[in-house]
Design a protein around this motif. Structure first.
Motif, PDB file in Angstrom:
ATOM      1  N   LEU A  28      36.558  32.672  39.984  1.00 51.30           N
ATOM      2  CA  LEU A  28      36.819  34.057  39.607  1.00 51.30           C
ATOM      3  C   LEU A  28      37.751  34.655  40.652  1.00 51.30           C
ATOM      4  O   LEU A  28      37.571  34.435  41.852  1.00 51.30           O
ATOM      5  CB  LEU A  28      35.525  34.872  39.554  1.00 51.30           C
ATOM      6  CG  LEU A  28      34.371  34.331  38.710  1.00 51.30           C
ATOM      7  CD1 LEU A  28      33.220  35.328  38.714  1.00 51.30           C
ATOM      8  CD2 LEU A  28      34.813  34.052  37.283  1.00 51.30           C
ATOM      9  N   SER A  29      38.732  35.415  40.213  1.00 55.11           N
ATOM     10  CA  SER A  29      39.663  36.032  41.152  1.00 55.11           C
ATOM     11  C   SER A  29      40.130  37.374  40.608  1.00 55.11           C
ATOM     12  O   SER A  29      40.057  37.638  39.402  1.00 55.11           O
ATOM     13  CB  SER A  29      40.863  35.107  41.414  1.00 55.11           C
ATOM     14  OG  SER A  29      41.525  34.788  40.201  1.00 55.11           O
ATOM     15  N   ALA A  30      40.577  38.224  41.515  1.00 52.02           N
ATOM     16  CA  ALA A  30      41.063  39.547  41.122  1.00 52.02           C
ATOM     17  C   ALA A  30      42.005  40.053  42.205  1.00 52.02           C
ATOM     18  O   ALA A  30      42.004  39.568  43.338  1.00 52.02           O
ATOM     19  CB  ALA A  30      39.891  40.521  40.939  1.00 52.02           C
ATOM     20  N   ASN A  31      42.836  41.030  41.839  1.00 51.31           N
ATOM     21  CA  ASN A  31      43.705  41.662  42.822  1.00 51.31           C
ATOM     22  C   ASN A  31      43.561  43.175  42.749  1.00 51.31           C
ATOM     23  O   ASN A  31      42.802  43.696  41.932  1.00 51.31           O
ATOM     24  CB  ASN A  31      45.170  41.222  42.641  1.00 51.31           C
ATOM     25  CG  ASN A  31      45.739  41.628  41.285  1.00 51.31           C
ATOM     26  OD1 ASN A  31      45.307  42.603  40.668  1.00 51.31           O
ATOM     27  ND2 ASN A  31      46.726  40.879  40.830  1.00 51.31           N
ATOM     28  N   MET A  32      44.283  43.856  43.599  1.00 52.38           N
ATOM     29  CA  MET A  32      44.202  45.316  43.660  1.00 52.38           C
ATOM     30  C   MET A  32      45.234  45.978  42.751  1.00 52.38           C
ATOM     31  O   MET A  32      45.583  47.146  42.942  1.00 52.38           O
ATOM     32  CB  MET A  32      44.370  45.787  45.107  1.00 52.38           C
ATOM     33  CG  MET A  32      43.179  45.489  46.010  1.00 52.38           C
ATOM     34  SD  MET A  32      41.635  46.304  45.440  1.00 52.38           S
ATOM     35  CE  MET A  32      42.073  48.031  45.606  1.00 52.38           C
ATOM     36  N   HIS A  33      45.705  45.236  41.750  1.00 51.42           N
ATOM     37  CA  HIS A  33      46.660  45.774  40.778  1.00 51.42           C
ATOM     38  C   HIS A  33      46.142  45.592  39.363  1.00 51.42           C
ATOM     39  O   HIS A  33      46.911  45.378  38.425  1.00 51.42           O
ATOM     40  CB  HIS A  33      48.031  45.125  40.960  1.00 51.42           C
ATOM     41  CG  HIS A  33      48.676  45.469  42.267  1.00 51.42           C
ATOM     42  ND1 HIS A  33      49.496  46.565  42.450  1.00 51.42           N
ATOM     43  CD2 HIS A  33      48.579  44.877  43.487  1.00 51.42           C
ATOM     44  CE1 HIS A  33      49.897  46.632  43.705  1.00 51.42           C
ATOM     45  NE2 HIS A  33      49.353  45.610  44.355  1.00 51.42           N
ATOM     46  N   GLY A  34      44.816  45.642  39.202  1.00 49.61           N
ATOM     47  CA  GLY A  34      44.223  45.678  37.875  1.00 49.61           C
ATOM     48  C   GLY A  34      44.132  44.361  37.142  1.00 49.61           C
ATOM     49  O   GLY A  34      44.024  44.359  35.915  1.00 49.61           O
ATOM     50  N   SER A  35      44.142  43.241  37.853  1.00 48.37           N
ATOM     51  CA  SER A  35      44.076  41.931  37.198  1.00 48.37           C
ATOM     52  C   SER A  35      42.804  41.191  37.595  1.00 48.37           C
ATOM     53  O   SER A  35      42.391  41.216  38.768  1.00 48.37           O
ATOM     54  CB  SER A  35      45.292  41.075  37.555  1.00 48.37           C
ATOM     55  OG  SER A  35      46.485  41.685  37.103  1.00 48.37           O
ATOM     56  N   PHE A  36      42.201  40.517  36.619  1.00 49.20           N
ATOM     57  CA  PHE A  36      40.984  39.725  36.821  1.00 49.20           C
ATOM     58  C   PHE A  36      41.154  38.420  36.080  1.00 49.20           C
ATOM     59  O   PHE A  36      41.645  38.395  34.937  1.00 49.20           O
ATOM     60  CB  PHE A  36      39.774  40.491  36.294  1.00 49.20           C
ATOM     61  CG  PHE A  36      38.504  39.680  36.208  1.00 49.20           C
ATOM     62  CD1 PHE A  36      37.864  39.234  37.352  1.00 49.20           C
ATOM     63  CD2 PHE A  36      37.940  39.372  34.973  1.00 49.20           C
ATOM     64  CE1 PHE A  36      36.692  38.489  37.276  1.00 49.20           C
ATOM     65  CE2 PHE A  36      36.770  38.636  34.880  1.00 49.20           C
ATOM     66  CZ  PHE A  36      36.151  38.189  36.038  1.00 49.20           C
ATOM     67  N   LYS A  37      40.752  37.302  36.722  1.00 46.97           N
ATOM     68  CA  LYS A  37      40.978  35.980  36.130  1.00 46.97           C
ATOM     69  C   LYS A  37      39.724  35.119  36.220  1.00 46.97           C
ATOM     70  O   LYS A  37      39.006  35.142  37.216  1.00 46.97           O
ATOM     71  CB  LYS A  37      42.119  35.261  36.854  1.00 46.97           C
ATOM     72  CG  LYS A  37      42.451  33.870  36.309  1.00 46.97           C
ATOM     73  CD  LYS A  37      43.386  33.116  37.236  1.00 46.97           C
ATOM     74  CE  LYS A  37      44.741  33.767  37.310  1.00 46.97           C
ATOM     75  NZ  LYS A  37      45.700  32.955  38.141  1.00 46.97           N
ATOM     76  N   ILE A  38      39.470  34.369  35.149  1.00 49.89           N
ATOM     77  CA  ILE A  38      38.456  33.318  35.146  1.00 49.89           C
ATOM     78  C   ILE A  38      39.181  31.999  34.949  1.00 49.89           C
ATOM     79  O   ILE A  38      39.982  31.869  34.001  1.00 49.89           O
ATOM     80  CB  ILE A  38      37.428  33.513  34.025  1.00 49.89           C
ATOM     81  CG1 ILE A  38      36.704  34.840  34.183  1.00 49.89           C
ATOM     82  CG2 ILE A  38      36.412  32.371  34.020  1.00 49.89           C
ATOM     83  CD1 ILE A  38      35.726  35.125  33.054  1.00 49.89           C
ATOM     84  N   GLY A  87      47.740  38.090  47.368  1.00 50.14           N
ATOM     85  CA  GLY A  87      47.062  39.350  47.100  1.00 50.14           C
ATOM     86  C   GLY A  87      45.830  39.203  46.212  1.00 50.14           C
ATOM     87  O   GLY A  87      45.250  40.215  45.793  1.00 50.14           O
ATOM     88  N   TRP A  88      45.437  37.953  45.910  1.00 45.78           N
ATOM     89  CA  TRP A  88      44.257  37.703  45.073  1.00 45.78           C
ATOM     90  C   TRP A  88      43.086  37.266  45.946  1.00 45.78           C
ATOM     91  O   TRP A  88      43.248  36.438  46.854  1.00 45.78           O
ATOM     92  CB  TRP A  88      44.543  36.600  44.043  1.00 45.78           C
ATOM     93  CG  TRP A  88      45.477  37.026  42.948  1.00 45.78           C
ATOM     94  CD1 TRP A  88      46.824  37.248  43.055  1.00 45.78           C
ATOM     95  CD2 TRP A  88      45.137  37.268  41.581  1.00 45.78           C
ATOM     96  NE1 TRP A  88      47.335  37.611  41.837  1.00 45.78           N
ATOM     97  CE2 TRP A  88      46.332  37.634  40.913  1.00 45.78           C
ATOM     98  CE3 TRP A  88      43.950  37.210  40.858  1.00 45.78           C
ATOM     99  CZ2 TRP A  88      46.370  37.945  39.558  1.00 45.78           C
ATOM    100  CZ3 TRP A  88      43.981  37.508  39.504  1.00 45.78           C
ATOM    101  CH2 TRP A  88      45.169  37.880  38.866  1.00 45.78           C
ATOM    102  N   ALA A  89      41.900  37.788  45.658  1.00 47.81           N
ATOM    103  CA  ALA A  89      40.665  37.331  46.299  1.00 47.81           C
ATOM    104  C   ALA A  89      39.949  36.413  45.324  1.00 47.81           C
ATOM    105  O   ALA A  89      39.865  36.704  44.125  1.00 47.81           O
ATOM    106  CB  ALA A  89      39.775  38.513  46.666  1.00 47.81           C
ATOM    107  N   ARG A  90      39.416  35.285  45.832  1.00 44.91           N
ATOM    108  CA  ARG A  90      38.836  34.258  44.966  1.00 44.91           C
ATOM    109  C   ARG A  90      37.448  33.852  45.431  1.00 44.91           C
ATOM    110  O   ARG A  90      37.177  33.794  46.634  1.00 44.91           O
ATOM    111  CB  ARG A  90      39.739  33.017  44.920  1.00 44.91           C
ATOM    112  CG  ARG A  90      41.100  33.264  44.305  1.00 44.91           C
ATOM    113  CD  ARG A  90      42.003  32.032  44.427  1.00 44.91           C
ATOM    114  NE  ARG A  90      43.259  32.231  43.723  1.00 44.91           N
ATOM    115  CZ  ARG A  90      44.282  32.910  44.220  1.00 44.91           C
ATOM    116  NH1 ARG A  90      44.217  33.417  45.447  1.00 44.91           N
ATOM    117  NH2 ARG A  90      45.381  33.060  43.506  1.00 44.91           N
ATOM    118  N   VAL A  91      36.601  33.529  44.448  1.00 43.10           N
ATOM    119  CA  VAL A  91      35.290  32.936  44.732  1.00 43.10           C
ATOM    120  C   VAL A  91      35.053  31.831  43.717  1.00 43.10           C
ATOM    121  O   VAL A  91      35.568  31.870  42.593  1.00 43.10           O
ATOM    122  CB  VAL A  91      34.152  33.978  44.648  1.00 43.10           C
ATOM    123  CG1 VAL A  91      34.296  35.029  45.732  1.00 43.10           C
ATOM    124  CG2 VAL A  91      34.089  34.632  43.277  1.00 43.10           C
TER     125      VAL A  91
END
Length: 336
Positions: free
Chosen positions: A211-221, A275-279
């Motif tokens: 799972l990852s997301a950034n501070m520009h409104g994006s979320f990814k699986i 700019g993406w944080a991931r777990v």
């Protein structure tokens, strides 16, 4: 020790318990004069009262959930802590009112079996009130009072002293998640695909999602194995603003906040991968957590890059003056 409270939003409470029951069979329940707090326990605990009118209980959450199901549409409902045969009980008392034509007879003191109601006691009393005075053939109002007792354990202070929320660093990214029903559907599809390939996973471990997301409104699986690589991306989501009053350093502290740095790294549209944080999390655990979507709520996800994920699940009470409640989930990230 005593506790008694009226329940105003019974259906919400039932859905809340259903969400918790998907995570584990036992919950730590903390009762105070102001609130009721539940924490899912990784292991069963055992056994006295705490100061400031605080009571700590071990509650079989699935039994409480089943007890609350019969409260749907109730005229009133209450919950109290009591003892029966020296066994602590959470007693859920439900009052319902129905209209009868006077021809039917309901026996008082009916007792359910364990097969019907699970591991709690059930008993009901009925009383005719209002129209018709109980005369056959005439419509009258029938009030039914149902009490369901859920056995609990009272926990000693020394037992709960070690139970606390995990300490986590400030999030690198915080974002409102899209509709959880949609997220759950895609996550489960990815999990089925990974299970079908049966490659690229650690022996004995289930599939792991990134799972990852950034501070520009994006979320990814995303899911990557030796056999496949797939992902799903949402854009146009909202990154909520942090409140300076919640930080000792105010606005200056927010300028140095990790999420501010990640916003700058991501560029105007978040194209920069830095700019993406991931777990990386266990897919089956993630799907269980997503069951909270049954509450129809808004969820803020806080990403600590490579460390873990915290979900803040907010739900507004059903009445006009209903207070907002919050569920908090912490999920560790796998390093590889």
């Amino acid at each position: 020790m005593r506790f008694k409270s009226q329940m105003r939003n019974v259906s919400t409470f039932a859905k809340f318990c259903a969400s918790l029951s998907s995570l584990g069979p036992i919950a730590w329940c903390r009762l105070t004069d102001e609130d009721m707090r539940f924490t899912v326990l990784p292991e069963k605990g055992s056994q006295s009262a705490a100061p400031h009118n605080t009571i700590n209980l071990e509650v079989p959450i699935q039994s409480l959930q089943r007890a609350l199901k019969s409260a749907s549409g109730a005229t009133s409902a209450s919950i109290r802590l009591t003892k029966k045969n020296n066994v602590p009980m959470l007693s859920v008392t439900i009052v319902t009112t129905t209209f009868s034509n006077g021809d039917s007879v309901v026996g008082a003191g009916a007792t359910g079996t364990d097969d019907e109601f699970g591991d709690f006691d059930f008993h009901a009393d009925t009383d005719d009130v209002g129209f018709g005075g109980g005369l056959g053939g005439l419509p009258h109002e029938r009030e039914t009072i149902i009490t369901q007792d859920v056995p609990v354990k009272v926990l000693a202070m020394q037992t709960v002293e070690g139970l606390h929320e995990p300490s986590t660093p400030e999030p690198d990214v915080h974002i409102y998640l899209p509709g959880l029903a949609q997220v759950k559907s895609i996550s489960e599809r990815f999990t089925r695909l990974a299970t079908a390939t049966k490659t690229g996973t650690t022996p004995g471990a289930g599939p792991r999602l990134e799972l990852s997301a950034n501070m520009h409104g994006s979320f990814k699986i995303a899911l990557q194995t030796d056999a496949l690589s797939i992902s799903s991306v949402w854009t146009g989501l909202v990154n909520p603003e942090l409140e300076p009053t919640n930080y000792p350093g105010g606005s200056q502290e927010l300028r140095d906040h990790p999420s501010t740095r990640m916003r700058m790294l991501g560029g105007e549209h978040g194209e920069n991968e830095e700019g993406w944080a991931r777990v990386r999390i266990d897919a089956k655990d993630w799907n269980r957590v997503l069951s909270v979507g049954r509450l129809g709520v808004r969820v803020i996800a806080c990403f600590m890059n490579g460390t873990g994920l915290v979900l803040y699940v907010y739900h507004q009470g059903e009445d006009d003056n209903g207070e907002e409640t919050c569920l908090t989930y912490f999920i560790n990230s796998f390093s590889t």
